[in-house]
Write an enzyme that holds these catalytic residues in place. Structure first.
Site, mmCIF file in Angstrom:
data_model
loop_
_atom_site.group_PDB
_atom_site.id
_atom_site.type_symbol
_atom_site.label_atom_id
_atom_site.label_comp_id
_atom_site.label_asym_id
_atom_site.label_seq_id
_atom_site.Cartn_x
_atom_site.Cartn_y
_atom_site.Cartn_z
ATOM 1 N N GLU A 151 1.307 -2.684 0.217
ATOM 2 C CA GLU A 151 0.302 -1.886 0.924
ATOM 3 C C GLU A 151 -0.356 -2.732 2.009
ATOM 4 O O GLU A 151 -1.460 -3.226 1.853
ATOM 5 C CB GLU A 151 -0.755 -1.348 -0.046
ATOM 6 C CG GLU A 151 -1.673 -0.336 0.612
ATOM 7 C CD GLU A 151 -2.691 0.248 -0.342
ATOM 8 O OE1 GLU A 151 -3.276 1.289 0.003
ATOM 9 O OE2 GLU A 151 -2.921 -0.325 -1.420
ATOM 10 N N ASP A 207 -2.409 1.726 -8.056
ATOM 11 C CA ASP A 207 -2.932 0.364 -7.904
ATOM 12 C C ASP A 207 -3.152 -0.357 -9.223
ATOM 13 O O ASP A 207 -3.986 -1.266 -9.300
ATOM 14 C CB ASP A 207 -4.252 0.414 -7.126
ATOM 15 C CG ASP A 207 -4.044 0.547 -5.641
ATOM 16 O OD1 ASP A 207 -3.434 -0.358 -5.044
ATOM 17 O OD2 ASP A 207 -4.489 1.560 -5.059
ATOM 18 N N HIS A 254 -3.135 -1.960 6.340
ATOM 19 C CA HIS A 254 -4.121 -1.434 5.405
ATOM 20 C C HIS A 254 -5.344 -1.056 6.235
ATOM 21 O O HIS A 254 -5.197 -0.346 7.239
ATOM 22 C CB HIS A 254 -4.428 -2.431 4.279
ATOM 23 C CG HIS A 254 -5.223 -1.808 3.171
ATOM 24 N ND1 HIS A 254 -6.532 -2.149 2.916
ATOM 25 C CD2 HIS A 254 -4.920 -0.830 2.292
ATOM 26 C CE1 HIS A 254 -6.994 -1.412 1.911
ATOM 27 N NE2 HIS A 254 -6.045 -0.594 1.512
ATOM 28 N N HIS A 300 0.512 7.927 0.396
ATOM 29 C CA HIS A 300 -0.693 8.517 -0.194
ATOM 30 C C HIS A 300 -1.647 8.942 0.925
ATOM 31 O O HIS A 300 -2.599 8.261 1.247
ATOM 32 C CB HIS A 300 -1.365 7.577 -1.197
ATOM 33 C CG HIS A 300 -1.793 6.239 -0.673
ATOM 34 N ND1 HIS A 300 -0.948 5.396 -0.006
ATOM 35 C CD2 HIS A 300 -2.993 5.594 -0.732
ATOM 36 C CE1 HIS A 300 -1.595 4.288 0.328
ATOM 37 N NE2 HIS A 300 -2.843 4.391 -0.086
ATOM 38 N N ASP A 307 -2.826 7.684 -5.931
ATOM 39 C CA ASP A 307 -3.755 6.587 -5.643
ATOM 40 C C ASP A 307 -4.625 6.270 -6.857
ATOM 41 O O ASP A 307 -5.799 5.899 -6.715
ATOM 42 C CB ASP A 307 -4.621 6.911 -4.419
ATOM 43 C CG ASP A 307 -5.188 5.666 -3.747
ATOM 44 O OD1 ASP A 307 -4.838 4.540 -4.163
ATOM 45 O OD2 ASP A 307 -5.987 5.810 -2.810
ATOM 46 N N HIS A 336 -2.443 4.853 5.994
ATOM 47 C CA HIS A 336 -3.388 3.836 6.486
ATOM 48 C C HIS A 336 -3.279 3.536 7.972
ATOM 49 O O HIS A 336 -4.160 2.874 8.518
ATOM 50 C CB HIS A 336 -3.267 2.516 5.706
ATOM 51 C CG HIS A 336 -4.008 2.491 4.417
ATOM 52 N ND1 HIS A 336 -5.385 2.380 4.350
ATOM 53 C CD2 HIS A 336 -3.572 2.575 3.136
ATOM 54 C CE1 HIS A 336 -5.753 2.387 3.076
ATOM 55 N NE2 HIS A 336 -4.683 2.524 2.320
ATOM 56 N N HIS A 362 2.032 6.102 -5.165
ATOM 57 C CA HIS A 362 1.083 4.994 -5.019
ATOM 58 C C HIS A 362 0.158 4.898 -6.225
ATOM 59 O O HIS A 362 -0.584 5.829 -6.530
ATOM 60 C CB HIS A 362 0.246 5.192 -3.756
ATOM 61 C CG HIS A 362 -0.537 3.996 -3.358
ATOM 62 N ND1 HIS A 362 -0.038 3.010 -2.539
ATOM 63 C CD2 HIS A 362 -1.798 3.606 -3.671
ATOM 64 C CE1 HIS A 362 -0.948 2.072 -2.355
ATOM 65 N NE2 HIS A 362 -2.033 2.416 -3.033
#
Length: 409
Positions: free
Chosen positions: A118, A19, A145, A207, A345, A186, A17
């Protein structure tokens, strides 16, 4: 050659993961040039190489409070950003649709670029949208999420449907039918258990860390880790400080309480709009307000004065590499060596543990584990062999493969 160097040469890191697409949207309006060195980000090409990264699941995240139609559009923009990124650096990056594509990219010395959605809100409760994303190469979908969907409960929202409802179970079944990984980061504990109860192929946590060590709702309880082992899946340990450090988690809870006590409005991550057709944005945009992924300002200067005074009196503690290694060790102890991976992450948190501040830090974590007795073979499973196995298992279990096949595939 050290054990860590040998492990990374044999099996580079395939991280669960990152971003970066969101960071590019916020800072450059999706401009993908100039990424060889971007010190203001936690990710750039030079530091990916220094970190021994050979594969990356790029997160195509959009906020879960968007309307579902808007979320589909915004997710498409994020997917487009990943494709444009790989096209800009064809000698460095390669889109990967399959386990074989990842191995082919590694052999060519390129970083395999995989895509993970995600949040199930990006599907707009549509199997057609799910299948369309699969045709674009999306290889996992995180079921929620931070907010519930109409069919699945999130770890950070009030219970809605008790885990998964019938619609949610149908979405999980269709994901596994077409070889898209079910990602349980999540989601609520009830959702974890409900998904594992109906899963017919391995699932992942892209993650998440260990609840036994840090009691954060985003972490995975031991009984779920045992079920994950039996499912054949993998938990990719996150580095986010509140997930790996009890001290940081406690500080965050106290900071949240103080924020609320002061009557301050809820802090939310800024969602920067994408460029419109014909619009020419500057090469660098102001950074979005530094709210962390955990609902509080990440930079004291951006907080109101009463809260800044509290921060001065209660400085934020730091997480460490040793704490991350503790979570990796714990997941291994519960699940076995075949079910643990890494999901840093990066560029999804305002800061990372000391020594893991950016994507160049993986070798330092591996060195910590090596000092704890991890062998080269153990490290290779952690860095990439486990998630490659799960990718292949998902493909093998699929009734229909929708993503593009490479010429030799």
């Amino acid at each position: 050659m050290s054990v860590v160097d040998a492990a990374l040469r044999a099996m580079p890191v395939i991280d669960g993961h990152n971003d970066l697409p969101l960071a590019l949207r916020a800072r450059t309006g999706y401009r993908v040039t100039g990424l060889r060195e971007r010190p203001e980000l936690q990710t750039d090409l030079s530091r990916l190489r220094a970190g021994g990264v050979g594969g990356q699941f790029w997160s195509v995240y959009v906020p879960s409070d968007l309307s579902e139609p808007d979320a589909v559009v915004a997710t498409m923009e994020q997917v487009d950003a990943v494709y444009r990124l790989t096209a800009e650096y064809p000698e460095e990056l390669a889109i990967a649709y399959s386990a074989r594509d990842v191995e082919r990219a590694l052999s060519a010395g390129r970083i395999a670029s995989l895509i993970g959605i995600e949040g199930g809100h990006s599907l707009a409760s549509s199997l057609g949208v799910l299948r369309s994303f699969a045709r674009l190469g999306v290889r996992y979908v995180t079921l929620t999420h931070n907010d519930n969907t109409s069919w699945a409960d999130s770890a950070t929202d009030r219970p809605g449907v008790g885990g998964l409802n019938d619609e949610g179970r149908a979405i999980v079944a269709e994901m596994q039918r077409i070889g898209v990984l079910v990602d349980l980061s999540h989601v609520a504990e009830t959702t974890m258990r409900a998904a594992l109860a109906v899963a017919t192929a391995p699932v992942i946590f892209s993650h998440s860390s260990a609840r036994q060590l840090t009691g954060h709702s985003r972490n995975v309880p031991d009984d779920v880790l045992v079920r994950l082992r039996d499912n054949g899946g993998v938990c990719m340990v996150a580095f986010a400080p509140p997930f790996v450090s009890g001290q940081v988690a406690e500080w965050l809870a106290a900071a949240t309480e103080q924020w609320q006590r002061l009557g301050l409005p809820p802090a939310k991550d800024e969602w920067t709009r994408a460029p419109r057709p014909g619009e020419h944005l500057p090469s660098s945009l102001p950074a979005a307000p530094a709210t962390s992924a955990f609902g509080l300002p990440g930079v004291p200067a951006d907080a109101p004065e009463p809260f800044r005074a509290w921060l001065t009196a209660h400085p934020r503690p730091e997480a460490t590499i040793a704490q991350v290694a503790d979570h990796v060790d714990h997941v291994r102890a519960v699940t076995g060596i075949d079910h643990v991976g890494l999901g840093g992450d990066y560029d999804g948190c305002d800061r990372q543990p000391i020594g893991l501040e950016d994507v160049s830090g993986y070798p330092r974590l591996l060195n910590e584990l090596g000092q704890r007795g991890w062998s080269q073979a153990d490290l290779e499973k952690l860095t990439g062999r486990n998630i490659l196995r799960v990718l292949q298992a998902a493909e093998d279990a699929a009734d229909e493969i929708l993503w593009p096949r490479s010429p030799a595939g």
